[in-house]
Design an enzyme around this catalytic site. Structure first.
Site, mmCIF file in Angstrom:
data_model
loop_
_atom_site.group_PDB
_atom_site.id
_atom_site.type_symbol
_atom_site.label_atom_id
_atom_site.label_comp_id
_atom_site.label_asym_id
_atom_site.label_seq_id
_atom_site.Cartn_x
_atom_site.Cartn_y
_atom_site.Cartn_z
ATOM 1 N N TYR A 65 1.695 -8.100 -28.839
ATOM 2 C CA TYR A 65 0.995 -9.381 -28.775
ATOM 3 C C TYR A 65 1.872 -10.518 -29.296
ATOM 4 O O TYR A 65 1.518 -11.688 -29.140
ATOM 5 C CB TYR A 65 -0.301 -9.343 -29.604
ATOM 6 C CG TYR A 65 -1.323 -8.332 -29.158
ATOM 7 C CD1 TYR A 65 -1.188 -7.612 -27.966
ATOM 8 C CD2 TYR A 65 -2.443 -8.071 -29.942
ATOM 9 C CE1 TYR A 65 -2.127 -6.686 -27.571
ATOM 10 C CE2 TYR A 65 -3.401 -7.144 -29.557
ATOM 11 C CZ TYR A 65 -3.232 -6.451 -28.372
ATOM 12 O OH TYR A 65 -4.174 -5.521 -27.995
ATOM 13 N N HIS B 19 0.056 2.362 -29.179
ATOM 14 C CA HIS B 19 -0.569 1.464 -28.212
ATOM 15 C C HIS B 19 -1.039 2.190 -26.951
ATOM 16 O O HIS B 19 -2.092 1.889 -26.404
ATOM 17 C CB HIS B 19 0.391 0.338 -27.837
ATOM 18 C CG HIS B 19 -0.297 -0.915 -27.418
ATOM 19 N ND1 HIS B 19 0.056 -2.155 -27.885
ATOM 20 C CD2 HIS B 19 -1.333 -1.135 -26.582
ATOM 21 C CE1 HIS B 19 -0.727 -3.080 -27.346
ATOM 22 N NE2 HIS B 19 -1.577 -2.482 -26.547
#
Length: 334
Positions: free
Chosen positions: A117, A173
């Site tokens: 991010y 992730h």
């Protein structure tokens, strides 16, 4: 004489077997310690459970029932986690700092970020400047597969960027080459006090069946895409049965689908019946299914709205109507 010797040998053997039996029974009794009668620790875990976690094995069954009074859930790692928070995907720089700050000011105490991010530094800045005690805020971040080849360095990088002392939870992730090795490195970071809880993102039944036997610490959380159009009604119970908490990303549909989902007739009718917004109904539906929610927003009003989920309850019929919207329609490739 021979008969006397035989009797003495038999008696000695009986004594030895009895002693072994007592020792074995005592050992088994310790292993089978009843969690309901064991002396609780400060973390609400039994002594036996605490010992298993210290040894790197927290695979005991965990009660993942949401506490709607405290608005938290107890993780199998022994830490409490809020059941609603803010996701920071697509929030960067000043916008991220301001959004997380608005969330914290609205009572949010769960923040989800990730290496990919590109905003761990901004999240850390908002946490440090909030004036809220560090232990009251729960921060989740993630390692991306391109970091799995050198997980120790990746963990240190996350700690440095966040700069908040420790990481409440770190996830992988999504599956990738070297994911088991990366998770084992995170286990070591838990032992060193750098990370408190571990988890996975975008792991489903098949992936979990292959992955879990290869690691020592059972994940405390699995984070997957979950919304009314993609409900994972087979995956959620499977994960819950393992004593693992489920968290949903894209709870409002995500990536160009939010407006359609919020405008769905079934959801808007239920929202009108409760005097709530469609977003609040969807988030409450998640919570009543036992799914932690982390909606993302940069709008302070929407951020506040997404916290107002505890003054109403959906009926069984309303839950079933939303359940009927499932299309098995994923909105991302994970």
């Amino acid at each position: 004489m021979r008969q006397c010797f035989t009797l003495m040998a038999a008696a000695l053997l009986a004594v030895m077997l009895s002693a072994c039996g007592r020792q074995s029974g005592e050992a088994l009794a310790g292993e089978r310690e009843n969690p309901e009668t064991a002396t609780p620790k400060e973390s609400s875990l039994t002594a036996g459970e605490e010992e298993r976690i210290q040894e790197g094995n927290n695979s005991m069954k965990n009660d993942i029932t949401f506490n709607f009074d405290s608005r938290t859930v107890m993780l199998n790692s022994g830490y409490e986690m809020p059941i609603y928070g803010i996701g920071t995907y697509s929030l960067t720089g000043k916008t991220c700092v301001e959004s997380v700050t608005a969330a914290l000011n609205s009572g949010v105490r769960l923040i989800d970020t990730a290496y990919m991010y590109h905003n761990e530094e901004s999240v850390g800045e908002a946490v440090r400047n909030s004036g809220i005690p560090r232990e009251e805020i729960f921060v989740i971040t993630k390692l991306y597969p391109n970091q799995f080849s050198n997980p120790k360095a990746a963990i240190e990088e996350a700690l440095k960027k966040l700069d908040i002392g420790y990481i409440d939870m770190m996830l992988l992730h999504h599956p990738g080459t070297g994911d088991v090795g990366a998770y084992l490195a995170m286990e070591q970071a838990v032992k060193e006090g750098k990370i408190r809880s571990l988890g996975l993102s975008n792991w489903y039944v098949k992936e979990l069946e292959e992955f879990l036997p290869q690691v020592n610490i059972t994940p405390a959380l699995v984070q997957n895409e979950i919304h009314p159009y993609y409900q994972e009604n087979d995956v959620i119970p499977y994960i819950h049965d393992l004593g693992i908490v489920v968290q949903g990303w894209y709870p409002l549909g995500g990536r160009g689908y939010t407006a359609e989902l919020l405008g769905n007739q079934v959801i808007t009718e239920i929202a009108e019946a409760h005097g709530k917004s469609s977003a609040q109904v969807i988030l409450r539906w998640n919570l009543q299914k036992g799914v932690v929610v982390i909606p993302g927003s940069s709008n302070p009003d929407h951020i506040k709205e997404n916290t107002q989920l505890f003054d109403f309850e959906l009926t069984k019929e309303e839950m079933e109507r939303i359940d009927g919207l499932d299309r098995n329609e994923k909105h991302d490739w994970y």
